[in-house]
Structures are given as C-alpha cells and as structure tokens.
Design an enzyme around this catalytic site. Sequence first.
Site, PDB file in Angstrom:
ATOM      1  N   ARG A 117      33.285 -26.034 120.071  1.00  0.00           N
ATOM      2  CA  ARG A 117      33.993 -26.949 120.976  1.00  0.00           C
ATOM      3  C   ARG A 117      34.520 -26.367 122.167  1.00  0.00           C
ATOM      4  O   ARG A 117      34.289 -25.149 122.404  1.00  0.00           O
ATOM      5  CB  ARG A 117      35.281 -27.342 120.236  1.00  0.00           C
TER       6      ARG A 117
ATOM      7  N   HIS B 241      48.024 -14.407 114.423  1.00  0.00           N
ATOM      8  CA  HIS B 241      46.853 -14.504 114.304  1.00  0.00           C
ATOM      9  C   HIS B 241      46.695 -15.807 115.450  1.00  0.00           C
ATOM     10  O   HIS B 241      45.674 -16.412 115.493  1.00  0.00           O
ATOM     11  CB  HIS B 241      46.294 -15.120 112.966  1.00  0.00           C
TER      12      HIS B 241
ATOM     13  N   GLU C  67      37.909 -10.148 103.960  1.00  0.00           N
ATOM     14  CA  GLU C  67      37.409  -9.330 105.152  1.00  0.00           C
ATOM     15  C   GLU C  67      38.131  -8.218 105.243  1.00  0.00           C
ATOM     16  O   GLU C  67      39.115  -7.948 105.251  1.00  0.00           O
ATOM     17  CB  GLU C  67      37.346 -10.087 106.303  1.00  0.00           C
TER      18      GLU C  67
ATOM     19  N   LYS D 272      33.679 -20.722 107.593  1.00  0.00           N
ATOM     20  CA  LYS D 272      33.517 -19.294 108.051  1.00  0.00           C
ATOM     21  C   LYS D 272      32.527 -18.738 107.008  1.00  0.00           C
ATOM     22  O   LYS D 272      31.915 -17.648 107.731  1.00  0.00           O
ATOM     23  CB  LYS D 272      34.771 -18.613 108.075  1.00  0.00           C
TER      24      LYS D 272
HETATM   25  P1  ADP Z   1      40.894 -18.961 113.173  1.00  0.00           P
HETATM   26  O1  ADP Z   1      40.011 -19.776 112.747  1.00  0.00           O
HETATM   27  O2  ADP Z   1      42.285 -19.178 112.572  1.00  0.00           O
HETATM   28  O3  ADP Z   1      40.980 -18.861 114.503  1.00  0.00           O
HETATM   29  P2  ADP Z   1      39.829 -16.302 112.970  1.00  0.00           P
HETATM   30  O4  ADP Z   1      38.898 -15.870 112.081  1.00  0.00           O
HETATM   31  O5  ADP Z   1      38.966 -16.430 114.445  1.00  0.00           O
HETATM   32  O6  ADP Z   1      40.654 -17.406 112.704  1.00  0.00           O
HETATM   33  O7  ADP Z   1      40.759 -15.155 113.186  1.00  0.00           O
HETATM   34  C1  ADP Z   1      41.995 -15.335 113.869  1.00  0.00           C
HETATM   35  C2  ADP Z   1      42.583 -13.962 114.348  1.00  0.00           C
HETATM   36  O8  ADP Z   1      42.906 -13.087 113.194  1.00  0.00           O
HETATM   37  C3  ADP Z   1      41.825 -13.293 115.236  1.00  0.00           C
HETATM   38  O9  ADP Z   1      41.715 -13.663 116.562  1.00  0.00           O
HETATM   39  C4  ADP Z   1      41.899 -11.669 114.865  1.00  0.00           C
HETATM   40  O10 ADP Z   1      43.029 -11.492 115.851  1.00  0.00           O
HETATM   41  C5  ADP Z   1      42.577 -11.741 113.763  1.00  0.00           C
HETATM   42  N1  ADP Z   1      41.420 -11.461 112.632  1.00  0.00           N
HETATM   43  C6  ADP Z   1      40.422 -12.001 112.059  1.00  0.00           C
HETATM   44  N2  ADP Z   1      39.893 -11.369 111.246  1.00  0.00           N
HETATM   45  C7  ADP Z   1      40.025  -9.986 111.472  1.00  0.00           C
HETATM   46  C8  ADP Z   1      39.795  -9.013 110.921  1.00  0.00           C
HETATM   47  N3  ADP Z   1      38.781  -8.867 110.054  1.00  0.00           N
HETATM   48  N4  ADP Z   1      40.302  -7.641 111.376  1.00  0.00           N
HETATM   49  C9  ADP Z   1      41.304  -7.845 112.119  1.00  0.00           C
HETATM   50  N5  ADP Z   1      42.085  -8.859 112.773  1.00  0.00           N
HETATM   51  C10 ADP Z   1      41.505  -9.838 112.385  1.00  0.00           C
HETATM   52  P1  ADP Z   2      41.543 -21.844 120.308  1.00  0.00           P
HETATM   53  O1  ADP Z   2      40.840 -22.865 121.083  1.00  0.00           O
HETATM   54  O2  ADP Z   2      41.833 -20.692 121.348  1.00  0.00           O
HETATM   55  O3  ADP Z   2      40.766 -21.000 119.188  1.00  0.00           O
HETATM   56  P2  ADP Z   2      43.566 -22.793 118.824  1.00  0.00           P
HETATM   57  O4  ADP Z   2      42.707 -22.537 117.578  1.00  0.00           O
HETATM   58  O5  ADP Z   2      44.729 -21.997 118.934  1.00  0.00           O
HETATM   59  O6  ADP Z   2      42.920 -22.106 119.920  1.00  0.00           O
HETATM   60  O7  ADP Z   2      43.748 -24.152 119.302  1.00  0.00           O
HETATM   61  C1  ADP Z   2      43.392 -25.120 118.563  1.00  0.00           C
HETATM   62  C2  ADP Z   2      44.619 -25.835 118.055  1.00  0.00           C
HETATM   63  O8  ADP Z   2      45.231 -26.509 119.114  1.00  0.00           O
HETATM   64  C3  ADP Z   2      44.360 -26.918 116.917  1.00  0.00           C
HETATM   65  O9  ADP Z   2      44.483 -26.267 115.745  1.00  0.00           O
HETATM   66  C4  ADP Z   2      45.748 -27.827 117.110  1.00  0.00           C
HETATM   67  O10 ADP Z   2      46.862 -27.296 116.332  1.00  0.00           O
HETATM   68  C5  ADP Z   2      45.980 -27.630 118.239  1.00  0.00           C
HETATM   69  N1  ADP Z   2      45.745 -28.717 119.311  1.00  0.00           N
HETATM   70  C6  ADP Z   2      44.800 -29.736 119.149  1.00  0.00           C
HETATM   71  N2  ADP Z   2      44.994 -30.754 119.735  1.00  0.00           N
HETATM   72  C7  ADP Z   2      45.892 -30.379 120.794  1.00  0.00           C
HETATM   73  C8  ADP Z   2      46.554 -31.266 121.700  1.00  0.00           C
HETATM   74  N3  ADP Z   2      45.879 -32.396 122.303  1.00  0.00           N
HETATM   75  N4  ADP Z   2      47.494 -30.531 122.509  1.00  0.00           N
HETATM   76  C9  ADP Z   2      47.962 -29.465 122.010  1.00  0.00           C
HETATM   77  N5  ADP Z   2      47.557 -28.868 120.986  1.00  0.00           N
HETATM   78  C10 ADP Z   2      46.463 -29.134 120.257  1.00  0.00           C
HETATM   79 MG    MG Z   3      39.273 -17.903 115.810  1.00  0.00          MG
END
Ligand code: ADP
Ligand code: ADP
Ligand code: MG
Length: 651
Positions: free
Chosen positions: A297, A235, A200, A116
């Site tokens: 992905r 989150h 952040e 990130k």
């Molecule tokens: P991940 O890789 O776990 O998906 P993200 O960076 O996409 O991590 O953040 C996951 C969630 O956390 C976001 O969908 C949002 O709801 C919350 N989030 C992330 N960054 C911020 C931020 N700077 N301020 C408020 N909410 C945040």
């Molecule tokens: P998004 O694609 O919306 O960012 P997430 O980050 O919540 O969703 O989804 C990815 C997560 O799904 C992975 O971190 C893992 O824990 C979970 N995952 C991976 N493979 C599988 C699977 N085959 N079936 C269900 N869950 C999975």
């Molecule tokens: Mg995310």
Amino acid sequence: MFASVLIANRGEIACRIARTARRLKMRIIAVYSDADKDALHVRLADEAYPIGPAPARESYLVIDRLVEVARKASAQCVHPGYGFLSENADFAEACVRAGIVFVGPPPEAIRAMGRKDRAKALIAKAGVPVVPGYHGERQEAAFLKAQAVETGYPVLIKAVAGGGGKGMRRVEKAAEFDAALEGAQREATSSFGDARVLIEKYIETPRHIEMQIFADAQGNTIHLNERDCSLQRRHQKVIEEGPAPGMTAALRAEMGAAAVRAAKAVGYAGAGTVEFIADGASGLRSGAYWFMEMNTRLQVEHPVTEAITGLDLVEWQFRIAAGEKLPLAQSEVPLDGHAVEARIYAEDPARGFLPSTGKLVALEFSTDLRIDTGVEVGGEISPYYDPLIAKMIAHAPTRAEALAKLADGLERTIIAGPRTNVAFLAALCRAEGFRKGKFDTGFIDRNIVVLAPKDIDRAAAARGAAHLAAQDMARIATSLDRAADEPASPWDAADAFQLAGARTLKVPILVDGESAIAEIGYGAGGLAVVVDGAAPALDARVVEAADGVHVVRRGRQTVVRRVDFVAHDFGHADGDGLVTAPMHGKVVAIFVASGDKVAKGQRVAIIEAMKMEHTLTAPCAGNVTEIVVAAGAQVAEGARVMTIEPAEKVD
Ligand code: ADP
Ligand code: ADP
Ligand code: MG
C-alpha cells in the site's frame, strides 16, 4: 485517467489523496462514520456518504457497505489509503467484482504478502535474505519456545498478521518467553483476529531501512530510493527520513534490486514498500540487512520520498491502476537533497505516551514546511481512531539543514487542547546522537528521560498564572468601576492588590493537573509572578479556554487552572487503592478476582487503547474488594476499574 474516485479512508491520508484527485480533475467521493460527519476529508470531497457508527469495525472496515456506496455513487476506482482495508485482499476482490478498479496491487499479491510467515518463505525463495528464525505452521507454546532457543536469544515474537507494531514482543531469555508469547497472542487476536506468531532473531543495533518500490501491470518494477525509519517507539515509526544516513549508491542499488526481486516474486503492481532490518553496528553494509515484511500500500511516510524525488506517488498510483506504464526508468529516478518527516500525535510523552483526546483549541503550523493533516481548529481528536494530528515534512539540501528546519517548524507549532508529542519530536531532531547519524531503533528508549521530561515547565506555568492573575485584575477593575455599592465579588481580596504595595500572595493553582503555588507580587511595576522559582516565559503563546489557560511553549503545552474553578479530588492521596483507566479504551483482561490478595505493582488488568495494550498495576498491596468492569467493556478516561483495600487496613 479515472473521472471519479471513492476514498475509503479518513483523516490526513483521505485529505492527501483528495488533493491529487482534485488536481487530476476527478470527482471525489468521501465516506464517513458518525464521528466524522464534520471532518475535513468530508468537506474536501464533492460528495460524501455515511457508512455507520464511529467504531471502525462498524464503518470504515465494512466491505459491503463501502462497495455499495462506490456502486451507488458510480465511482470508477477506490483508493484505500493506508490502514483500514488497504491491505485487505477481500476488499480488493469485492471492488473488482463490482466493476470498480482497486487502486493497489492485485489481490493475490496482497494475500501473498499479508502474512509475514508466508511472505518470508516466498521472499527467501526469490533469493532475498530474510531474518533467521521460525516461520512455520506449528504454534504450540513449548515448540515455539524450543524454536526460540534454536534461533538464539534475544528473539522477537511477531504476529504473522501483524502491522503497526502490534502483537510484537522482544524476549531476552527463556524465563520471559511464556508471558511474552501470551501477550503477543492476545494482542494479535484482538487486533487481527489471528493469534498465530513467528519467531525471529532480534537483530542488535537495528536500523529500519525500507525501499519504496513501484511496478506497473506491464511487468516493469523500479525502486524510488530508501527511507530510514529507525527512530521508533514500541516498534512504531516516529521520525522517518531519506536518504538513510550512511547509505552508499552501491548499497542502495543492491537493496533496491533485492526489493524489486521481492516485488516481482509476487507479481506486484502499484506502490509498495519492502522493509529491511539492518545490523547497524558497523554502519550500513552489504550482507547485513534482512527482509522483514512488505507493505502492499501507500506508506504513512511516503511524503519523504515525494520530497526527495519531486514525484507525486498518489498520482503514480492512479496512473498505474488506470493501466499506464511507469513514467520513469530506474536510471531516471531523481534523488534531490534530504527530507525528514515527523508524526505529530495526540499523546502525552510525560505520561508514557498515553493517547490523548479532546477538542483542538488551537492549531497553527509554520507555513514553510509541508503539513499533511486531516483536522482543523475546533475539531476533535476522538478515541476511535489513530490519534495522528499531522505529519510535518522538511526538505533541504543537506540532512543537517533538514533536521534544523524540522526542529524549528515543530517548535513554532501551536497545538492546544489534547496533549501532543511536538516538543518531544523537536527534542529528537536536536538530539546530538541523531544529528550525528549515530542511532538505531533503541535510540528513543535509551534517551527517553531527556527527550520526554516529566517535570512541569515552570516558566510556562508562571506565564499561565500571570495571565490568570491579569484576568482577575481586569475583572476587579471593572467591578470597582461599575459601582461601589454593588455586592462584593469573591475576588475582593482585591483590597490586598490596592493597598499592599509590594505584598506577595500565594495562590494555589493546578499545573497539568498537579497542585502548585503561584507567588503573585503586586508592586508598582505591575504583576510579578513566580512558580517554583521560575518567572513567566516570554517565548510562549497563551490560549484561553473554558477550564483555564493553555500555554504552548516550543511545542509543549502546559495547562494552568485556578484550583477553585475545578472539582479536584484532594482526598485522593498516593497509595490509596483506586485503580482507574488511564485513558479511554477497552478492558482486554482482568487478572484478579474480588477478594484476591495483591502485591504493590502486581499486574491486575490490561486496557487497550487505539494502538497498544497498557498494563494496570496495583497501586498498593492489599485485597481486591470490588471489580467494577468486565473484560470486553469500554471504559472512559479516569473510570474506576477496581478498588484495592490497602493492606494496613485489612485485618
Ligand atoms: P509491523 O508490521 O508491525 O510494521 P515489522 O515486522 O515491520 O512489523 O516490525 C516493526 C518494527 O520492529 C521494525 O521496524 C523494527 O524496528 C522492529 N523489528 C522487527 N523485526 C526485528 C528484528 N528481527 N530485529 C530487530 N528489530 C526488529
Ligand atoms: P507505515 O505505513 O509506516 O508502516 P504504520 O504501520 O504505522 O505505518 O501505519 C499504518 C497505521 O496507520 C494503521 O495500522 C492504522 O492504525 C493507522 N491508520 C490507518 N488509517 C489511518 C488514518 N486515516 N489516519 C490516521 N491513521 C490511520
Ligand atoms: Mg513494518
């Protein structure tokens, strides 16, 4: 187009990919761990190969083994799905080295977006607004703490290698920073093997708006509209929809163009998602959204986009990986109606959403919605993987209709066995604030008491008790029919039923493991059962199981058992000093030693299960007398972790 594909995944996404591969007439090659040998994704395939023991680290994450299977089976391409190795550049490279096409972006693009911190630096250079904060190399606690002040509280600490909401901590003030940093780093290390974090600014009234993008290898990049994933817990996305409430065509074009710039900055190809966080205080608007990360992905919630565009994103992935051009220009991308997806998980909303495992005793979905699932009735939700049971997707001309359709579909869902979040999801779809489009990522937390009630469903309990009582009556009737001189059954309190007119019996039962009393009246009109004042619900399905009955009502399951049929530890009063594991998981930290004095509520250990860390606290004040497990150990649900001698008894 490819003639064959190895699907390097399991569960619903492996099944989803197989569906398209089948339509495209590809030979489907599945892989499975020891826990998955009878899984649906294996049966949907033409061939399937074992790849190791249940833990993903020893099977679905072993690059060499997957590549070896792909080679042996002569797979022309490998589709990684989501999760597991889908964002692993080494895996993509290993496939390419073996002469197999990786269905995903080039390894360099995965690498560029994989962290990130680096992604933010790169995207900022491309002129896309990023969330303010610190995303440099330095990691000393004191330095990061100073950066938090600089950024301005509240801040979010994020694992640079993060995903799935793990390794993330919101911090309100300096006093909480150290503990939060420690927690984020520990979770980051255990989940990603990388402790590094970034800081952040926490955006208030946050809305999660993401753009689905697609690029071909010829340099064309477009977006396929946005999804709003603001309904989250810890989150993690819970419900996703498209289009985003309040989105305008102009803002969509602007955010779409920013997403396309981000993709182009890393030489992207294939499907990807650019995630933005928006300040929703005055609705979605230009200048109030910032890049968070890019997922390189297919996304869990891609069916939302498929519904509103009528496209098959997996087919597009295959075509682009095979070298074809994007089939549509930006102006030709459809946007039809509204779609909402709910993630149905095996987890217990009444107990803090603890993951739940076990055999699926019943599994039925309504047929007028799209269901993506990877399990079947009789199958197991195992503790080894993400406890996703299914995704349910509703599509309708308007948002209101789509939400109503999804709520109906959820309420008609019958899942018995593991606990599920189905009723919680239905309540969300019907929640007024959400329906009116007045929500942000804090909506669930703010409304949790209403959305996830902790009290038992009394009417369902009464229905279950009535069912058990009827079973008993039937049993007694048969035994009376058989012969008068047969030995008396223990249920021959039967006399009471026969003789007593409108007599009422008080029968102890267990409702979701808690003691309750069923008042059973045997009158002229038959059985009349009441639990805590409630009569049996008629709108419920009763599923008989070995250990009692599962009553499913509007998506919610209530398990009713006879007390004398289970070994129930009634001596286990409140306030005793047993600390047990709330679910199957791994002990990641023990904070006390044998002999330590602890206060009630003090943090004593952390257990990690599937998705998250769970803190165990002391149930009473006292002395730690015995610690049964060590950090690193796996524990079963209910296993003793330690014992605390209550303070009264300490001399
Ligand atoms: P991940 O890789 O776990 O998906 P993200 O960076 O996409 O991590 O953040 C996951 C969630 O956390 C976001 O969908 C949002 O709801 C919350 N989030 C992330 N960054 C911020 C931020 N700077 N301020 C408020 N909410 C945040
Ligand atoms: P998004 O694609 O919306 O960012 P997430 O980050 O919540 O969703 O989804 C990815 C997560 O799904 C992975 O971190 C893992 O824990 C979970 N995952 C991976 N493979 C599988 C699977 N085959 N079936 C269900 N869950 C999975
Ligand atoms: Mg995310």
